[in-house]
Design an enzyme around this catalytic site. Structure first.
Site, mmCIF file in Angstrom:
data_model
loop_
_atom_site.group_PDB
_atom_site.id
_atom_site.type_symbol
_atom_site.label_atom_id
_atom_site.label_comp_id
_atom_site.label_asym_id
_atom_site.label_seq_id
_atom_site.Cartn_x
_atom_site.Cartn_y
_atom_site.Cartn_z
ATOM 1 N N GLY A 1 -12.812 -9.684 -7.100
ATOM 2 C CA GLY A 1 -13.427 -9.614 -5.772
ATOM 3 C C GLY A 1 -12.674 -10.489 -4.774
ATOM 4 N N CYS B 1 0.816 -1.215 0.000
ATOM 5 C CA CYS B 1 0.000 0.000 0.000
ATOM 6 C C CYS B 1 0.848 1.262 0.000
ATOM 7 C CB CYS B 1 -0.922 0.021 1.218
ATOM 8 S SG CYS B 1 -1.872 -1.500 1.386
ATOM 9 N N CYS C 1 -14.670 -1.859 5.939
ATOM 10 C CA CYS C 1 -13.495 -2.196 5.135
ATOM 11 C C CYS C 1 -13.499 -1.354 3.867
ATOM 12 C CB CYS C 1 -13.514 -3.667 4.720
ATOM 13 S SG CYS C 1 -13.773 -4.819 6.074
ATOM 14 N N CYS C 2 -12.306 -0.919 3.443
ATOM 15 C CA CYS C 2 -12.277 -0.166 2.188
ATOM 16 C C CYS C 2 -12.609 -1.106 1.025
ATOM 17 C CB CYS C 2 -10.928 0.504 1.989
ATOM 18 S SG CYS C 2 -9.538 -0.634 1.804
ATOM 19 N N ARG D 1 -22.622 -7.239 6.052
ATOM 20 C CA ARG D 1 -22.193 -8.606 6.354
ATOM 21 C C ARG D 1 -20.803 -8.664 6.979
ATOM 22 N NH1 ARG D 1 -18.835 -10.947 2.257
ATOM 23 N NH2 ARG D 1 -18.764 -9.691 0.354
#
Lengths: 84, 377
Positions: B116, B81, B199-200, B188
């Site tokens: 995903g 990151c 969450c991002c 969820r």
């Protein structure tokens, strides 16, 4: 490489119930950090359910199935369970 | 460091899920936007640094080929990151050393290529081998942090609500919709106690900066500090409730810029997961250790507060195409310092801080962290 037998009196440092992971680790499963004596911390899956665990709990390790290998074989490792 | 490096131009593409946009296409658009902002032609760029984690080999070359900018020295940088932030740091060093006068930095990634799911971690990693995905690490941090500071799930949910309120006004953000505390808590579970909205998102995007040796006395955004550190590796009892790596990197940045946390007027913080924002308030020195929830409750990290954090929605709403984030944070900080950030404009900021922290590998706090401090002169 030297081999050591570890003292298996663990304390649960933190844990989570995983709902999103690579497909060879079927979800949900519980994973956590267990502190063993002499400054050793191990990440391992749990052999019990999320609701049975608390931070600071006394735990130890037993063998358990944790998923599949990349090749598709059953994958076994050490998993943690409560100890008396 | 003397204020040798100025940011002459900043540009980015919107972040989001764009199956039809390639890495090359997004990167080229961001570069053109930054060049246009700098009012420079392509021929003025003498060296290029491209930060990316998942876009394959020779990313910089593939992007610049679209623009006919070939034959230059191009360095491709990977640091999870922190890839984008590390690319900026390399460009700063090239200019400070007088190797080059004008450099281009690109940050890009396209996470939708994975279709995903969680970011793939290295297969040889001991913890990944036990089944650990990235959100689980943050979830375990959250458990410890809540245990130690009294932070609650509602705090985490309110961090997400704040991010979305800010994201609404960010034209480049992946999410521009408001959410409620209940919606956040009811989304969820990803890794308990973290829910989906905490969450991002996965997504695609690119950002670019033109850095230049400071000349003359015109108004400009300058770089006051550019620091990079790696996490320490431990097999033992490291403190999950405190981000040692971020604190260490930020301390070096404050020292380099010769100022402290109280001088920061606006901050872009690595809120990959809602828990991270609270923890990084502390690690960045915006409050004492353990006081993250209290700082959040005070309202001081809202756009109108004393230390606005993530006025554009942060990673939670802007999105997190990994290599692009470090560069995008600096773009948004440039616009804040110039006073052109739109409805989320912080009042009269003079000094901005940006922080990205990357990578999940066994035994490390995290793999890498970069912190930048910018000022307007």
């Amino acid at each position: 490489m030297l081999q050591f037998e570890l003292d298996m009196k663990g304390v649960l440092y933190s844990f989570t119930e995983v709902h999103a992971a690579p497909s060879r680790f079927p979800t949900p499963f519980v994973i956590g950090y267990v502190d063993l004596p002499d400054d050793l911390r191990l990440l391992a899956q749990a052999g019990v359910k999320y609701d049975e665990l608390l931070i600071g709990q006394a735990v130890t390790f037993v063998p358990g199935r944790i998923g599949r290998s990349r090749g598709g074989d059953e994958l076994y490792s050490y998993v943690f369970v409560p100890r008396e | 460091m003397a204020h040798v490096v100025e940011i002459a131009g900043a540009g980015m593409v919107s972040f989001g899920q764009f199956p039809e946009r390639s890495v090359e296409d997004m990167g080229a658009s961001a570069v053109l936007a930054a060049l246009s902002d700098a009012e420079l032609g392509r021929a003025e760029i003498r060296e290029v640094f491209c930060g990316s984690s998942f876009s394959g080999s020779l990313v910089g070359q593939r992007i610049l080929r679209e623009l006919g900018m070939t034959g230059l020295p191009i360095t491709n940088v990977e640091n999870a990151c922190s890839s984008g932030g590390t690319a900026v740091r390399e460009a700063v060093a090239a200019i400070v050393s007088e190797r080059v006068d004008t450099a281009l930095v690109i940050g890009v990634d396209k996470l939708t290529r994975f279709g995903g799911g969680t970011i793939p971690l290295e297969e040889t990693d001991l913890e990944a081998g036990q089944g650990m995905p990235m959100p689980a690490l943050y979830a375990m941090r959250a458990q410890r942090y809540m245990n130690e500071t009294g932070a609650t799930l509602e705090h985490l949910a309110r961090v997400v609500v704040k991010a979305h309120l800010n994201g609404i006004h960010n034209p480049n953000a992946q999410f521009r919709n408001p959410v409620s505390i209940d919606q956040v808590l009811a989304s969820r579970p990803i890794s308990k106690p973290l829910t989906l909205f905490m969450c991002c998102p996965t997504g695609d995007g690119a950002a670019a900066l033109v850095l230049r040796r400071r000349r003359g006395k015109g108004r400009a955004v300058v770089i006051r500090a550019s620091t990079l550190q790696s996490g320490f590796s431990h097999s033992g009892y490291r403190d999950l409730g405190w981000s040692e790596l971020v604190n260490r990197t930020a301390s070096l940045a404050y020292e380099e810029a010769a100022l402290g946390p109280s001088s920061i007027d606006v901050a872009e913080v690595h809120d990959a997961f809602a828990i991270a924002e609270l923890m990084y308030y502390e690690a960045l020195g915006f409050c004492e250790r353990g006081d993250g929830p209290r700082l959040f409750e005070s309202g001081e990290t809202l756009v109108t507060g004393r230390i606005p954090v993530n006025p554009g929605g942060g990673l939670l709403c802007r999105g997190h195409p990994v290599g692009a984030t470090g560069v995008a944070q600096i773009c948004e900080s440039v616009w804040q310092l110039r006073g052109v950030a739109g409805p989320n404009q912080v009042q009269n900021p003079r000094t901005a801080l940006t922080q990205v922290t990357g990578g999940g590998i066994s035994g490390f706090d995290h793999g890498a962290c970069t912190v930048h401090i910018l000022g307007i002169e």
